[in-house]
Design a protein around this motif. Structure first.
Motif, PDB file in Angstrom:
ATOM      1  N   ASP A 293     -23.007 -15.424  32.598  1.00 49.71           N
ATOM      2  CA  ASP A 293     -23.000 -14.389  31.439  1.00 49.71           C
ATOM      3  C   ASP A 293     -21.874 -13.564  31.493  1.00 49.71           C
ATOM      4  O   ASP A 293     -21.106 -13.417  30.476  1.00 49.71           O
ATOM      5  N   VAL A 294     -21.642 -12.835  32.642  1.00 52.39           N
ATOM      6  CA  VAL A 294     -21.063 -11.509  32.995  1.00 52.39           C
ATOM      7  C   VAL A 294     -19.634 -11.615  33.089  1.00 52.39           C
ATOM      8  O   VAL A 294     -18.687 -11.076  31.899  1.00 52.39           O
ATOM      9  N   ARG A 295     -18.774 -12.863  33.512  1.00 49.91           N
ATOM     10  CA  ARG A 295     -17.885 -13.313  33.515  1.00 49.91           C
ATOM     11  C   ARG A 295     -17.216 -13.750  32.419  1.00 49.91           C
ATOM     12  O   ARG A 295     -16.039 -13.239  31.988  1.00 49.91           O
ATOM     13  N   GLU A 296     -18.245 -14.467  31.617  1.00 49.83           N
ATOM     14  CA  GLU A 296     -17.784 -14.612  30.014  1.00 49.83           C
ATOM     15  C   GLU A 296     -17.472 -13.062  29.481  1.00 49.83           C
ATOM     16  O   GLU A 296     -16.159 -13.406  28.664  1.00 49.83           O
ATOM     17  N   ALA A 297     -18.636 -12.578  29.604  1.00 48.09           N
ATOM     18  CA  ALA A 297     -18.000 -11.257  28.689  1.00 48.09           C
ATOM     19  C   ALA A 297     -16.975 -10.508  29.688  1.00 48.09           C
ATOM     20  O   ALA A 297     -16.077 -10.092  28.888  1.00 48.09           O
ATOM     21  N   VAL A 298     -16.344  -9.930  30.701  1.00 48.14           N
ATOM     22  CA  VAL A 298     -15.192  -9.959  30.968  1.00 48.14           C
ATOM     23  C   VAL A 298     -14.176  -9.921  30.342  1.00 48.14           C
ATOM     24  O   VAL A 298     -13.047 -10.197  30.149  1.00 48.14           O
ATOM     25  N   ARG A 299     -14.385 -11.954  30.264  1.00 47.93           N
ATOM     26  CA  ARG A 299     -13.080 -12.551  29.932  1.00 47.93           C
ATOM     27  C   ARG A 299     -13.303 -12.694  28.404  1.00 47.93           C
ATOM     28  O   ARG A 299     -12.482 -12.405  28.271  1.00 47.93           O
ATOM     29  N   ALA A 300     -13.834 -11.945  27.759  1.00 54.32           N
ATOM     30  CA  ALA A 300     -13.821 -11.739  26.457  1.00 54.32           C
ATOM     31  C   ALA A 300     -13.684 -10.729  26.136  1.00 54.32           C
ATOM     32  O   ALA A 300     -12.795 -10.617  24.925  1.00 54.32           O
ATOM     33  N   VAL A 301     -13.342  -9.756  27.267  1.00 53.59           N
ATOM     34  CA  VAL A 301     -12.942  -8.402  26.024  1.00 53.59           C
ATOM     35  C   VAL A 301     -11.690  -8.375  26.902  1.00 53.59           C
ATOM     36  O   VAL A 301     -10.521  -8.253  26.170  1.00 53.59           O
ATOM     37  N   TYR A 302     -11.251  -9.844  28.191  1.00 55.20           N
ATOM     38  CA  TYR A 302      -9.926  -9.474  28.394  1.00 55.20           C
ATOM     39  C   TYR A 302      -8.359 -10.476  27.668  1.00 55.20           C
ATOM     40  O   TYR A 302      -7.634  -9.661  27.066  1.00 55.20           O
ATOM     41  N   ASP A 303      -9.810 -11.277  26.642  1.00 53.58           N
ATOM     42  CA  ASP A 303      -8.710 -12.094  25.868  1.00 53.58           C
ATOM     43  C   ASP A 303      -8.525 -11.238  24.775  1.00 53.58           C
ATOM     44  O   ASP A 303      -7.638 -11.762  24.127  1.00 53.58           O
ATOM     45  N   ALA A 304      -9.169 -10.322  24.327  1.00 53.31           N
ATOM     46  CA  ALA A 304      -8.596  -9.763  23.109  1.00 53.31           C
ATOM     47  C   ALA A 304      -8.426  -8.436  23.294  1.00 53.31           C
ATOM     48  O   ALA A 304      -8.138  -8.149  21.678  1.00 53.31           O
ATOM     49  N   LEU A 305      -8.462  -8.113  23.627  1.00 52.80           N
ATOM     50  CA  LEU A 305      -7.944  -6.421  24.477  1.00 52.80           C
ATOM     51  C   LEU A 305      -7.112  -6.301  25.223  1.00 52.80           C
ATOM     52  O   LEU A 305      -6.600  -4.990  25.268  1.00 52.80           O
ATOM     53  N   TRP A 306      -7.145  -6.924  26.352  1.00 52.77           N
ATOM     54  CA  TRP A 306      -5.939  -6.494  27.387  1.00 52.77           C
ATOM     55  C   TRP A 306      -4.703  -6.752  26.403  1.00 52.77           C
ATOM     56  O   TRP A 306      -4.240  -7.900  26.029  1.00 52.77           O
ATOM     57  N   ALA A 307      -3.934  -5.838  26.848  1.00 56.63           N
ATOM     58  CA  ALA A 307      -2.160  -6.163  26.633  1.00 56.63           C
ATOM     59  C   ALA A 307      -0.985  -5.307  27.781  1.00 56.63           C
ATOM     60  O   ALA A 307      -0.234  -4.259  27.299  1.00 56.63           O
ATOM     61  N   ASN A 308      -1.344  -6.388  28.797  1.00 60.06           N
ATOM     62  CA  ASN A 308      -0.271  -5.556  29.789  1.00 60.06           C
ATOM     63  C   ASN A 308      -0.975  -4.289  30.322  1.00 60.06           C
ATOM     64  O   ASN A 308      -0.074  -3.592  30.592  1.00 60.06           O
ATOM     65  N   GLY A 309      -2.160  -4.176  30.057  1.00 64.33           N
ATOM     66  CA  GLY A 309      -2.684  -2.978  30.098  1.00 64.33           C
ATOM     67  C   GLY A 309      -3.839  -2.455  28.990  1.00 64.33           C
ATOM     68  O   GLY A 309      -4.020  -4.056  28.140  1.00 64.33           O
ATOM     69  N   GLY A 310      -3.935  -1.711  28.648  1.00 64.58           N
ATOM     70  CA  GLY A 310      -5.189  -1.321  27.207  1.00 64.58           C
ATOM     71  C   GLY A 310      -6.156  -1.412  27.976  1.00 64.58           C
ATOM     72  O   GLY A 310      -7.011  -1.344  26.725  1.00 64.58           O
ATOM     73  N   CYS A 311      -6.913  -2.009  29.317  1.00 64.72           N
ATOM     74  CA  CYS A 311      -8.075  -1.960  29.185  1.00 64.72           C
ATOM     75  C   CYS A 311      -8.278  -1.197  30.712  1.00 64.72           C
ATOM     76  O   CYS A 311      -8.353  -1.665  31.638  1.00 64.72           O
ATOM     77  N   ILE A 312      -9.989  -0.364  30.547  1.00 60.36           N
ATOM     78  CA  ILE A 312     -10.217   0.104  31.994  1.00 60.36           C
ATOM     79  C   ILE A 312     -11.252  -0.328  32.145  1.00 60.36           C
ATOM     80  O   ILE A 312     -12.606  -1.275  31.514  1.00 60.36           O
ATOM     81  N   GLU A 331     -15.916  -7.909  40.526  1.00 58.12           N
ATOM     82  CA  GLU A 331     -15.048  -9.138  40.878  1.00 58.12           C
ATOM     83  C   GLU A 331     -14.268 -10.013  40.238  1.00 58.12           C
ATOM     84  O   GLU A 331     -13.450 -10.488  40.031  1.00 58.12           O
ATOM     85  N   THR A 332     -14.973 -10.026  39.150  1.00 59.37           N
ATOM     86  CA  THR A 332     -14.084 -10.837  37.442  1.00 59.37           C
ATOM     87  C   THR A 332     -13.043  -9.836  36.964  1.00 59.37           C
ATOM     88  O   THR A 332     -11.817 -10.385  36.699  1.00 59.37           O
ATOM     89  N   TRP A 333     -12.981  -8.451  36.551  1.00 62.73           N
ATOM     90  CA  TRP A 333     -12.186  -7.937  36.378  1.00 62.73           C
ATOM     91  C   TRP A 333     -10.634  -7.792  37.266  1.00 62.73           C
ATOM     92  O   TRP A 333      -9.369  -8.428  36.994  1.00 62.73           O
ATOM     93  N   ASP A 334     -10.818  -7.839  38.755  1.00 61.62           N
ATOM     94  CA  ASP A 334     -10.091  -8.045  39.731  1.00 61.62           C
ATOM     95  C   ASP A 334      -9.652  -9.116  39.590  1.00 61.62           C
ATOM     96  O   ASP A 334      -8.196  -9.466  39.694  1.00 61.62           O
ATOM     97  N   LYS A 335      -9.636 -10.582  39.486  1.00 63.12           N
ATOM     98  CA  LYS A 335      -9.361 -11.799  39.217  1.00 63.12           C
ATOM     99  C   LYS A 335      -8.642 -11.944  37.881  1.00 63.12           C
ATOM    100  O   LYS A 335      -7.321 -12.219  38.715  1.00 63.12           O
ATOM    101  N   ILE A 336      -8.794 -10.834  37.190  1.00 63.94           N
ATOM    102  CA  ILE A 336      -8.270 -12.258  36.080  1.00 63.94           C
ATOM    103  C   ILE A 336      -7.535 -10.431  35.571  1.00 63.94           C
ATOM    104  O   ILE A 336      -6.199 -11.631  34.915  1.00 63.94           O
ATOM    105  N   SER A 337      -7.020  -9.773  36.583  1.00 63.11           N
ATOM    106  CA  SER A 337      -6.208  -9.034  35.848  1.00 63.11           C
ATOM    107  C   SER A 337      -4.944  -8.671  37.073  1.00 63.11           C
ATOM    108  O   SER A 337      -4.272  -7.686  36.567  1.00 63.11           O
ATOM    109  N   LYS A 338      -5.345  -9.308  37.791  1.00 64.93           N
ATOM    110  CA  LYS A 338      -4.593  -8.464  39.543  1.00 64.93           C
ATOM    111  C   LYS A 338      -3.256  -9.610  39.291  1.00 64.93           C
ATOM    112  O   LYS A 338      -2.993 -10.630  38.567  1.00 64.93           O
TER     113      LYS A 338
END
Length: 340
Positions: A293-312, A331-338
């Protein structure tokens, strides 16, 4: 890439090497999961550091806000706490008169202005070199007014607008401006202000009223920061969708808000227009969700709001949160944003 460089690239949507991190803590988490917390901090160090210094204490302040019992804040507002590690509630408003005739009993803590800028700068050099630093004090006019007057009374007052209340708001705002102006002369990278504006489903007051009374105050705080070459961040809990365009218009750099109660289908329109300073759902997912559930939540934030940045990748380790879920957030933020 240093933490400071990482944050600046994130705010500018210029492709940081990964999403910057910041862990928020309630004393409850420190008391309940000390070993797990130490491991999370070691493995996922913060990129944002709040810088403090010695400040003269208000003569009215006493007690501990996070311990069972009574606490009196710097303004003279009394809080009652029934659980260790979380914040209590203000039960007895200081201002009782509907015309605010007794507002002189409120103490404005001008003592907070008596701090040493050199000490702040030395603390940055000693404890936060290469980190993105944030001022140790913030402005919070709406919340402090609630503590002073009581929420229901204050909402009525916003309609009747007694002259003495409006005069007091100007006085409180002038104090916050002076406080932020002084912090802006230090070497911190950013200033901050906060007010919890949302219920679960809407703004607590009519957005028109918010724009009349509070938007001009926030404009001043943002302008103070930008004139000094600083960034400025804001925190607000609840459903605040109706005023996010106003905050973008004012030039706010980063907003901490409860994304999951507003819906990503509504928030995605702001992608690339402001940096979302967290956060992951702490009402349901962090305390009750699975790791997936946590991994899916982080992915939802990334997919909707990440724009080459724009999320902390900010996450609050608050009451009830599982330490393994907090770890999974980072862990999930590191994996999907690196990058690479």
């Amino acid at each position: 890439m240093t933490s400071r460089e990482r944050i600046l690239k994130t705010l500018a949507n210029e492709g940081p090497d990964r999403a910057p991190r910041q862990l928020w803590l309630l004393p409850w988490a420190v008391n309940t999961y000390p070993a797990e917390l130490d491991c999370i901090r070691k493995d996922f160090p913060d990129d944002i550091i709040s810088v403090g210094c010695r400040v003269k204490q208000s003569p009215l302040e006493k007690g501990d806000l996070f311990e069972v019992g009574e606490y009196t804040d710097a303004y003279g507002c009394k809080f009652v706490n029934i659980q260790r590690g979380i914040q209590g509630e203000c039960k007895e408003p200081l201002v009782q008169d509907e015309d605010w005739a007794d507002c002189e009993k409120v103490h404005i803590p001008y003592e907070w202005l008596e701090f040493d800028i050199q000490e702040v700068n030395e603390n940055i050099e000693k404890f936060a070199k290469d980190k993105f630093t944030m001022a140790g004090h913030c402005a919070r006019p709406f919340e402090q007014l609630q503590f002073i007057r009581g929420t229901e009374n204050l909402f009525i007052d916003f309609i009747t607008r007694p002259p003495k209340m409006m005069e007091f708001i100007k006085k409180l705002h002038a104090f916050y401006c002076e406080l932020l102006e002084k912090w802006a002369t230090s070497n911190v990278d950013s200033l901050v202000f906060m007010d919890d504006w949302g219920s679960q489903t809407s703004l607590l007051i009519d957005p028109k009223m918010w724009r009349e009374i509070f938007k001009p105050l926030y404009k001043d705080y943002i302008d103070i920061a930008h004139r000094a070459g600083k960034k400025i961040f804001m925190h607000s809990d609840g459903y605040i969708l109706s005023v996010i365009p106003d905050l973008i218009e004012l030039g706010l750099d980063a907003l901490n808000c409860q994304l999951f109660c507003m819906g990503f289908e509504n928030l995605s329109q702001f992608r690339g227009k402001i940096t979302f300073w967290g956060e992951i759902d702490r009402q349901h997912i962090l305390p009750y969700g699975s790791s997936e559930d946590v991994r899916e939540a982080v992915r939802a934030v990334y997919d909707a709001l990440w724009a080459n940045g724009g999320c902390i990748a900010e996450c609050e380790f608050g009451w009830g949160a599982k330490p393994e879920n907090v770890r999974t957030v980072f862990e999930t933020w590191d994996k999907i944003s690196k990058r690479g």
